[in-house]
Design a protein around this motif. Structure first.
Motif, PDB file in Angstrom:
ATOM      1  N   ASP A 109       7.387   2.904 -29.964  1.00 16.85           N
ATOM      2  CA  ASP A 109       7.886   1.753 -29.227  1.00 16.85           C
ATOM      3  C   ASP A 109       6.836   1.250 -28.234  1.00 16.85           C
ATOM      4  O   ASP A 109       6.065   2.029 -27.665  1.00 16.85           O
ATOM      5  N   THR A 110       6.831  -0.067 -28.025  1.00 18.06           N
ATOM      6  CA  THR A 110       5.953  -0.643 -27.008  1.00 18.06           C
ATOM      7  C   THR A 110       6.564  -0.411 -25.622  1.00 18.06           C
ATOM      8  O   THR A 110       7.770  -0.208 -25.486  1.00 18.06           O
ATOM      9  N   VAL A 111       5.725  -0.460 -24.594  1.00 12.05           N
ATOM     10  CA  VAL A 111       6.218  -0.145 -23.251  1.00 12.05           C
ATOM     11  C   VAL A 111       7.104  -1.246 -22.701  1.00 12.05           C
ATOM     12  O   VAL A 111       7.956  -1.002 -21.843  1.00 12.05           O
ATOM     13  N   GLY A 112       6.917  -2.493 -23.155  1.00 12.10           N
ATOM     14  CA  GLY A 112       7.781  -3.581 -22.736  1.00 12.10           C
ATOM     15  C   GLY A 112       7.297  -4.315 -21.495  1.00 12.10           C
ATOM     16  O   GLY A 112       6.393  -3.868 -20.780  1.00 12.10           O
ATOM     17  N   LEU A 113       7.914  -5.445 -21.242  1.00 12.72           N
ATOM     18  CA  LEU A 113       7.484  -6.327 -20.155  1.00 12.72           C
ATOM     19  C   LEU A 113       7.731  -5.715 -18.778  1.00 12.72           C
ATOM     20  O   LEU A 113       6.930  -5.886 -17.855  1.00 12.72           O
ATOM     21  N   SER A 114       8.825  -4.998 -18.635  1.00 16.34           N
ATOM     22  CA  SER A 114       9.133  -4.391 -17.334  1.00 16.34           C
ATOM     23  C   SER A 114       8.057  -3.380 -16.942  1.00 16.34           C
ATOM     24  O   SER A 114       7.574  -3.373 -15.799  1.00 16.34           O
ATOM     25  N   ALA A 115       7.675  -2.516 -17.889  1.00 15.36           N
ATOM     26  CA  ALA A 115       6.620  -1.531 -17.610  1.00 15.36           C
ATOM     27  C   ALA A 115       5.287  -2.224 -17.365  1.00 15.36           C
ATOM     28  O   ALA A 115       4.471  -1.755 -16.555  1.00 15.36           O
ATOM     29  N   ALA A 116       5.060  -3.353 -18.046  1.00 19.10           N
ATOM     30  CA  ALA A 116       3.818  -4.094 -17.850  1.00 19.10           C
ATOM     31  C   ALA A 116       3.748  -4.676 -16.434  1.00 19.10           C
ATOM     32  O   ALA A 116       2.699  -4.626 -15.778  1.00 19.10           O
ATOM     33  N   PHE A 117       4.866  -5.231 -15.959  1.00 21.84           N
ATOM     34  CA  PHE A 117       4.926  -5.730 -14.576  1.00 21.84           C
ATOM     35  C   PHE A 117       4.644  -4.600 -13.587  1.00 21.84           C
ATOM     36  O   PHE A 117       3.903  -4.768 -12.617  1.00 21.84           O
ATOM     37  N   LYS A 118       5.251  -3.460 -13.848  1.00 25.35           N
ATOM     38  CA  LYS A 118       5.084  -2.308 -12.957  1.00 25.35           C
ATOM     39  C   LYS A 118       3.628  -1.857 -12.926  1.00 25.35           C
ATOM     40  O   LYS A 118       3.066  -1.580 -11.856  1.00 25.35           O
ATOM     41  N   ALA A 119       3.014  -1.785 -14.095  1.00 25.18           N
ATOM     42  CA  ALA A 119       1.617  -1.372 -14.174  1.00 25.18           C
ATOM     43  C   ALA A 119       0.708  -2.361 -13.463  1.00 25.18           C
ATOM     44  O   ALA A 119      -0.189  -1.978 -12.700  1.00 25.18           O
ATOM     45  N   MET A 120       0.949  -3.651 -13.679  1.00 19.16           N
ATOM     46  CA  MET A 120       0.104  -4.675 -13.064  1.00 19.16           C
ATOM     47  C   MET A 120       0.298  -4.706 -11.551  1.00 19.16           C
ATOM     48  O   MET A 120      -0.664  -4.919 -10.799  1.00 19.16           O
ATOM     49  N   ALA A 121       1.519  -4.474 -11.092  1.00 14.72           N
ATOM     50  CA  ALA A 121       1.763  -4.439  -9.648  1.00 14.72           C
ATOM     51  C   ALA A 121       1.023  -3.277  -9.002  1.00 14.72           C
ATOM     52  O   ALA A 121       0.626  -3.349  -7.837  1.00 14.72           O
ATOM     53  N   GLY A 122       0.825  -2.206  -9.750  1.00 14.33           N
ATOM     54  CA  GLY A 122       0.084  -1.075  -9.217  1.00 14.33           C
ATOM     55  C   GLY A 122      -1.419  -1.269  -9.251  1.00 14.33           C
ATOM     56  O   GLY A 122      -2.146  -0.632  -8.486  1.00 14.33           O
ATOM     57  N   GLU A 123      -1.890  -2.162 -10.129  1.00 18.06           N
ATOM     58  CA  GLU A 123      -3.335  -2.399 -10.256  1.00 18.06           C
ATOM     59  C   GLU A 123      -3.799  -3.545  -9.360  1.00 18.06           C
ATOM     60  O   GLU A 123      -4.837  -3.444  -8.700  1.00 18.06           O
ATOM     61  N   LEU A 124      -3.056  -4.643  -9.342  1.00 17.96           N
ATOM     62  CA  LEU A 124      -3.390  -5.774  -8.466  1.00 17.96           C
ATOM     63  C   LEU A 124      -2.772  -5.480  -7.107  1.00 17.96           C
ATOM     64  O   LEU A 124      -1.739  -6.034  -6.727  1.00 17.96           O
ATOM     65  N   ASN A 125      -3.430  -4.625  -6.374  1.00 19.02           N
ATOM     66  CA  ASN A 125      -2.798  -3.976  -5.229  1.00 19.02           C
ATOM     67  C   ASN A 125      -3.886  -3.513  -4.272  1.00 19.02           C
ATOM     68  O   ASN A 125      -4.865  -2.900  -4.699  1.00 19.02           O
ATOM     69  N   LEU A 126      -3.728  -3.782  -2.987  1.00 17.29           N
ATOM     70  CA  LEU A 126      -4.737  -3.348  -2.016  1.00 17.29           C
ATOM     71  C   LEU A 126      -4.768  -1.829  -1.866  1.00 17.29           C
ATOM     72  O   LEU A 126      -5.727  -1.283  -1.302  1.00 17.29           O
ATOM     73  N   ALA A 127      -3.728  -1.154  -2.332  1.00 17.85           N
ATOM     74  CA  ALA A 127      -3.743   0.302  -2.379  1.00 17.85           C
ATOM     75  C   ALA A 127      -3.914   0.786  -3.817  1.00 17.85           C
ATOM     76  O   ALA A 127      -3.611   1.936  -4.131  1.00 17.85           O
ATOM     77  N   GLY A 128      -4.385  -0.105  -4.679  1.00 14.59           N
ATOM     78  CA  GLY A 128      -4.546   0.213  -6.085  1.00 14.59           C
ATOM     79  C   GLY A 128      -5.839   0.953  -6.370  1.00 14.59           C
ATOM     80  O   GLY A 128      -6.734   1.049  -5.521  1.00 14.59           O
TER      81      GLY A 128
END
Length: 601
Positions: free
Chosen positions: A275-294
């Motif tokens: 299964d693909t991780v899906g859009l929700s997991a993608a948002f979560k991952a991107m929020a953790g990367e585009l992040n001043l504490a990332g």
């Protein structure tokens, strides 16, 4: 220094920057990349032996010129490790080879070649930023890049892993497409070459590179249509020709006998079995990367499925929002175009991330770091340009932060050691003993039983013995990593060499009547040996307490340490102990076995 003299120095520097932008970009790359330079210099005379994925890289480089590689290094593609695919192409090998050759085809030369590739991409990005946006665009990009280099140093520069290699090249790719958006259509051919280099080095770049290049071509064609033919299509045609040339080797490989790597890649990614991780997991991952504490500022280690730092994400979003508002208010055309390119890139990246399947490793979205760099840089540029009253103070403050980051990066890089030190020491300890014990005129089939290092020391030994003039070959299943020409059927070799790792496994082989031990080495320090034995006892106790006695045998089975670490039933306490136990590694021995022998305890 008085204020007037400081202003005179600043004006003089601005004149120099205006008249010599290329040298300014070179100087900027050297300053920003200083931690990497220091880390690599620290390896002079270190006696480092590549293992694992890094050994795969040098095994590919050493195939030139007798066996020009058509496809890239081994990849996590295929039905299993016995039927492994490769990255799409071998562009990485041809980019790295000139410097590698200059340094005598040595492992140190491989590290230097990767460093040169990174510095070249950083310098080129700074130069293009200057051409498109002026000195402040170049300055902003340099400041943020310095922060990222600090977070990466020193390990990033000492591990020539194909996942890491295209990172700064992708930065250059996006900056070049910014130029195309601004009307510098002559940047498209170089962007196409750099983008395909990223794609061939690691497949995670495919959606972004293909998507952005396609949009760039449509933009140029649309401008030609609107302009009634005044816009030339020569950059598009040249780009198409260059891309076609770069894909000739993988296409040749596809039509040779066998499954074909491009076909294997297409089947793997077009019809995923998980299964693909899906859009929700993608948002979560991107929020953790585009992040001043990332991780692009704090360093690698965050998993994509970890909860993001909300404050860091909101702070990043506020800075980007202020930058967008400032650019809109001031009608900063170059800034707005870069923000537009980044906006499209982020959307494509989000969709691509949602399509990730299987275990969600952080390296499959490593390109997000460069999007974060550019978002932060363009926002800093826009904000500084919009605040004329305190502009110089902001520039001085940001520059001071960059200098501190460079100094901090240099300090941790002085005397840095390459990763997987005990794997390197094991190879370095076994290789000379093996060279003294075997007949170099014979062909040896190397097999291994390695519970700790996923076979990394096996590939490292294959590489080192080749340098020593001893012919080692591997079974077909290892051909993707070792390269096909190093594969031999067992009946076509003279001797089987078994690399056996772990005290228990070594003892089993010693008790066998057939075969003879020709080398033994323990890479652990005395303190590590004591710690390792204690960890083994604690791990076994935890497994028994959890009613999982049957899992104890995994500690000595092929790749068993990784199996336990990835097991969903592994408790956090067991994971911590197991991770350290595996990190310390184990002693290894080499046995000469009768032809056809299997390396199974």
């Amino acid at each position: 220094m008085t204020e007037s003299s400081a202003l005179r120095v600043r004006r003089r520097l601005l004149v120099v920057a205006r008249d010599h932008p290329v040298w300014l970009a070179v100087l900027g790359a050297v300053l920003v990349g200083a931690p990497g330079i220091v880390a690599v210099v620290s390896q002079i005379g270190a006696g480092w032996y590549p293992t694992g994925d890094v050994a795969h890289t040098e095994l590919m480089l050493r195939s030139i010129p007798r066996h020009f590689p058509l496809i890239g290094v081994a990849a996590r593609v295929g039905e299993d490790l016995n039927n492994q695919g490769s990255t799409p192409g071998a562009a990485m090998a041809y980019v790295l080879y000139p410097v590698y050759l200059l340094f005598g085809r040595s492992s140190f030369g491989m590290i230097v070649s990767v460093l040169v590739a990174h510095l070249s991409a950083i310098g080129a990005s700074l130069f293009v930023a200057y051409r498109l946006g002026g000195q402040r665009a170049m300055w902003a990009l340099g400041v943020v890049t310095a922060l990222v280099v600090r977070s990466l140093a020193p390990r990033f520069f000492l591990e020539p892993w194909n996942v890491w290699v295209p990172l700064f090249a992708f930065l250059l790719f996006v900056v070049l497409l910014w130029g195309v958006a601004l009307g510098r259509h002559d940047y498209l051919p170089l962007a196409a070459v750099v983008g395909i280099y990223c794609v061939q080095t690691h497949i995670s770049y495919v959606p972004l590179v293909v998507g952005l290049l396609s949009l760039a071509v449509l933009l140029i064609v649309g401008r030609r249509w609107i302009g009634s033919g005044k816009v030339s299509l020569k950059p598009v045609l040249l780009s198409a020709a260059l891309v076609a040339v770069m894909w000739i080797p993988p296409i040749i490989e596809q039509f040779r006998s066998g499954p074909g790597n491009l076909g294997r890649l297409w089947r793997h990614f077009s019809s995923p079995r998980e299964d693909t991780v899906g859009l929700s997991a993608a948002f979560k991952a991107m929020a953790g990367e585009l992040n001043l504490a990332g991780p692009f500022l704090t360093g690698p280690g965050r998993a994509p499925y970890d909860d993001p730092n909300i404050a860091g994400f909101l702070a990043f979003a506020v800075i980007v929002g202020v930058g967008i508002a400032s650019a809109y208010k001031k009608r900063q055309r170059p800034v707005q175009y870069l923000q537009g390119v980044l906006g499209v890139s982020t959307v494509i990246g989000l969709v691509a991330t949602a399509r990730v399947f299987g275990h969600f490793y952080d390296y499959v979205i490593r390109w997000m770091w460069m999007l974060a760099v550019l978002w932060l840089a363009v926002s800093l540029w826009a904000i500084v340009d919009g605040l004329r009253v305190i502009r110089h103070r902001l520039i001085e403050l940001a520059s001071a932060v960059a200098v501190i980051a460079i100094v901090a990066g240099v300090s941790v890089s002085v005397g840095a050691q390459a990763p997987y030190g005990n794997d390197s020491r094991l190879v370095g300890g076994l290789a000379p003993l093996l060279a003294e014990s075997v007949d170099p005129s014979l062909d040896h089939l190397l097999r291994w039983h390695d519970p700790a290092a996923l076979g990394g020391t096996g590939f490292g030994l294959l590489l080192e013995m080749e340098k020593r003039g001893v012919s080692l070959y591997v079974d077909a299943w290892a051909g993707a990593a070792a390269r096909p020409y190093r594969v031999r059927a067992v009946q076509d070799t003279d001797v089987v060499l078994c690399l056996v790792v772990g005290p228990e496994n070594i003892q089993v082989f010693r008790q066998r009547s057939q075969g003879s031990e020709v080398a033994w080495f323990d890479p652990r320090t005395p303190a590590e040996q004591i710690e390792s034995n204690a960890l083994r006892q604690d791990i076994e106790s935890l497994l028994r307490a959890a009613g999982r006695e049957d899992q104890i045998e995994r500690l000595d089975s092929q790749y068993g340490h990784t199996q336990i670490l990835l097991d969903q039933d592994t408790s956090p306490e067991l994971f911590t102990l197991m991770d350290r136990y595996s990190e310390i590694r184990l002693p290894g021995a080499l046995f000469v076995m009768p032809q056809g022998s299997l390396c199974i305890p």
